[in-house]
Design a protein around this motif. Structure first.
Motif, mmCIF file in Angstrom:
data_model
loop_
_atom_site.group_PDB
_atom_site.id
_atom_site.type_symbol
_atom_site.label_atom_id
_atom_site.label_comp_id
_atom_site.label_asym_id
_atom_site.label_seq_id
_atom_site.Cartn_x
_atom_site.Cartn_y
_atom_site.Cartn_z
ATOM 1 N N ILE A 1 38.558 41.854 50.395
ATOM 2 C CA ILE A 1 38.060 41.757 49.021
ATOM 3 C C ILE A 1 38.068 43.137 48.374
ATOM 4 O O ILE A 1 38.512 43.295 47.229
ATOM 5 C CB ILE A 1 36.648 41.129 48.987
ATOM 6 C CG1 ILE A 1 36.723 39.645 49.362
ATOM 7 C CG2 ILE A 1 36.008 41.298 47.597
ATOM 8 C CD1 ILE A 1 35.391 38.982 49.582
ATOM 9 N N LEU A 2 37.637 44.162 49.115
ATOM 10 C CA LEU A 2 37.640 45.523 48.584
ATOM 11 C C LEU A 2 39.063 45.997 48.306
ATOM 12 O O LEU A 2 39.332 46.595 47.264
ATOM 13 C CB LEU A 2 36.928 46.481 49.540
ATOM 14 C CG LEU A 2 36.857 47.933 49.068
ATOM 15 C CD1 LEU A 2 36.097 48.039 47.748
ATOM 16 C CD2 LEU A 2 36.191 48.795 50.127
ATOM 17 N N ARG A 3 39.983 45.722 49.218
ATOM 18 C CA ARG A 3 41.388 46.095 48.997
ATOM 19 C C ARG A 3 41.931 45.436 47.730
ATOM 20 O O ARG A 3 42.571 46.074 46.901
ATOM 21 C CB ARG A 3 42.249 45.710 50.198
ATOM 22 C CG ARG A 3 43.706 46.205 50.024
ATOM 23 C CD ARG A 3 44.720 45.383 50.734
ATOM 24 N NE ARG A 3 44.763 44.047 50.165
ATOM 25 C CZ ARG A 3 45.541 43.089 50.632
ATOM 26 N NH1 ARG A 3 46.291 43.284 51.673
ATOM 27 N NH2 ARG A 3 45.539 41.900 50.058
ATOM 28 N N ASN A 4 41.669 44.147 47.577
ATOM 29 C CA ASN A 4 42.137 43.435 46.387
ATOM 30 C C ASN A 4 41.471 43.962 45.126
ATOM 31 O O ASN A 4 42.091 44.033 44.063
ATOM 32 C CB ASN A 4 41.906 41.933 46.540
ATOM 33 C CG ASN A 4 42.853 41.312 47.544
ATOM 34 O OD1 ASN A 4 43.839 41.908 47.966
ATOM 35 N ND2 ASN A 4 42.538 40.103 47.973
ATOM 36 N N ALA A 5 40.208 44.358 45.221
ATOM 37 C CA ALA A 5 39.508 44.927 44.066
ATOM 38 C C ALA A 5 40.155 46.243 43.638
ATOM 39 O O ALA A 5 40.332 46.493 42.447
ATOM 40 C CB ALA A 5 38.030 45.140 44.397
ATOM 41 N N ARG B 1 35.309 37.456 43.326
ATOM 42 C CA ARG B 1 34.653 38.689 43.769
ATOM 43 C C ARG B 1 35.546 39.903 43.617
ATOM 44 O O ARG B 1 35.128 40.933 43.096
ATOM 45 C CB ARG B 1 34.209 38.565 45.221
ATOM 46 C CG ARG B 1 32.999 37.712 45.393
ATOM 47 C CD ARG B 1 32.538 37.733 46.819
ATOM 48 N NE ARG B 1 31.387 36.867 46.972
ATOM 49 C CZ ARG B 1 30.786 36.655 48.117
ATOM 50 N NH1 ARG B 1 31.215 37.245 49.207
ATOM 51 N NH2 ARG B 1 29.747 35.857 48.176
ATOM 52 N N ALA B 2 36.767 39.806 44.109
ATOM 53 C CA ALA B 2 37.681 40.949 44.028
ATOM 54 C C ALA B 2 38.040 41.253 42.581
ATOM 55 O O ALA B 2 38.132 42.413 42.187
ATOM 56 C CB ALA B 2 38.938 40.684 44.848
ATOM 57 N N THR C 1 34.851 42.792 40.923
ATOM 58 C CA THR C 1 34.620 44.109 41.514
ATOM 59 C C THR C 1 35.689 45.098 41.066
ATOM 60 O O THR C 1 35.388 46.254 40.758
ATOM 61 C CB THR C 1 34.582 44.018 43.055
ATOM 62 O OG1 THR C 1 33.577 43.080 43.432
ATOM 63 C CG2 THR C 1 34.306 45.367 43.683
ATOM 64 N N GLY C 2 36.938 44.651 41.013
ATOM 65 C CA GLY C 2 38.025 45.519 40.553
ATOM 66 C C GLY C 2 37.832 45.977 39.123
ATOM 67 O O GLY C 2 38.094 47.137 38.789
ATOM 68 N N ALA D 1 43.390 37.340 42.679
ATOM 69 C CA ALA D 1 42.591 38.115 43.633
ATOM 70 C C ALA D 1 41.279 37.435 43.994
ATOM 71 O O ALA D 1 40.665 37.777 44.987
ATOM 72 C CB ALA D 1 42.301 39.506 43.070
ATOM 73 N N ARG E 1 38.713 31.423 49.785
ATOM 74 C CA ARG E 1 37.675 32.302 49.225
ATOM 75 C C ARG E 1 36.410 31.518 48.955
ATOM 76 O O ARG E 1 35.311 32.030 49.112
ATOM 77 C CB ARG E 1 38.163 32.949 47.923
ATOM 78 C CG ARG E 1 39.088 34.100 48.127
ATOM 79 C CD ARG E 1 39.320 34.820 46.816
ATOM 80 N NE ARG E 1 39.908 34.008 45.782
ATOM 81 C CZ ARG E 1 41.203 33.879 45.564
ATOM 82 N NH1 ARG E 1 42.078 34.493 46.319
ATOM 83 N NH2 ARG E 1 41.642 33.142 44.578
#
Length: 189
Positions: A12-16, A57-58, A61-62, A54, A185
């Motif tokens: 999720i962080l990577r996609n963000a 969430r992502a 967050t992004g 994405a 997801r």
């Protein structure tokens, strides 16, 4: 069949981060509309695709990362602008409205795939119009002007074009990326 990959916090962080970079790059593809108004950019296209591609969430967050990067001085906003003044000035609502969009569009992606072109076009166009209306209302209030939504009408052809491009991206994105990934997801979110 490819193996199912769960959306872990790291993914999720990577996609963000990818969403943040995509929106920042798209913001630099800019065309001035007038000397005093917000430029026409491709960043709303990237914003519209953040949720379906994405996830909620992502995507959200992004976009928060994007706003944070700009607040800390990275030149990620249209025309390489940055700073807190952009996030509090007359055009701030255009940017802040972006954060509202990934979640409903991601939830829609859980239910339908990219082949529902007319529905996606309507959703993307509605999201663009939401950004324009909220942005122009804030702009008018910030500069003490009577709001003239006809001024926003110069952005409508661009919103239509970006909505059509968004539909094409979803149409030709493999279904397992949009719909199946969204369902996976849903189990995590």
């Amino acid at each position: 069949a490819e193996p199912i990959r769960e959306f872990t916090p790291a993914l999720i962080l990577r996609n963000a981060v990818l969403v943040c970079l995509a929106v920042a790059l798209a913001a630099q593809i800019s065309m001035p509309v007038s000397e005093t108004s917000t430029p026409f950019t491709l960043q709303t296209l990237a914003v519209m695709l953040a949720g379906p591609l994405a996830g909620a969430r992502a995507g959200t967050t992004g976009l928060l990362l994007y706003l944070l990067a700009g607040a800390f001085g990275l030149p990620v906003f249209a025309d390489g602008r940055s700073g807190v003044d952009v996030l509090t000035g007359p055009t701030a609502a255009f940017l802040w409205t972006f954060v509202l969009l990934p979640t409903p569009l991601a939830h829609l992606a859980r239910r339908i795939d990219g082949s529902w072109s007319a529905l996606w076009f309507g959703c993307f166009l509605g999201a663009h119009l939401l950004v324009l209306i909220v942005g122009f209302l804030w702009y008018a209030a910030s500069v003490d002007q009577v709001v003239n939504l006809l001024d926003a009408s110069v952005y409508v052809p661009g919103a239509v074009l970006k909505s059509m491009l968004g539909v094409l991206v979803l149409r030709f994105t493999p279904t397992h990326v949009t719909r199946s990934a969204s369902r996976r997801r849903a189990r995590i979110e």
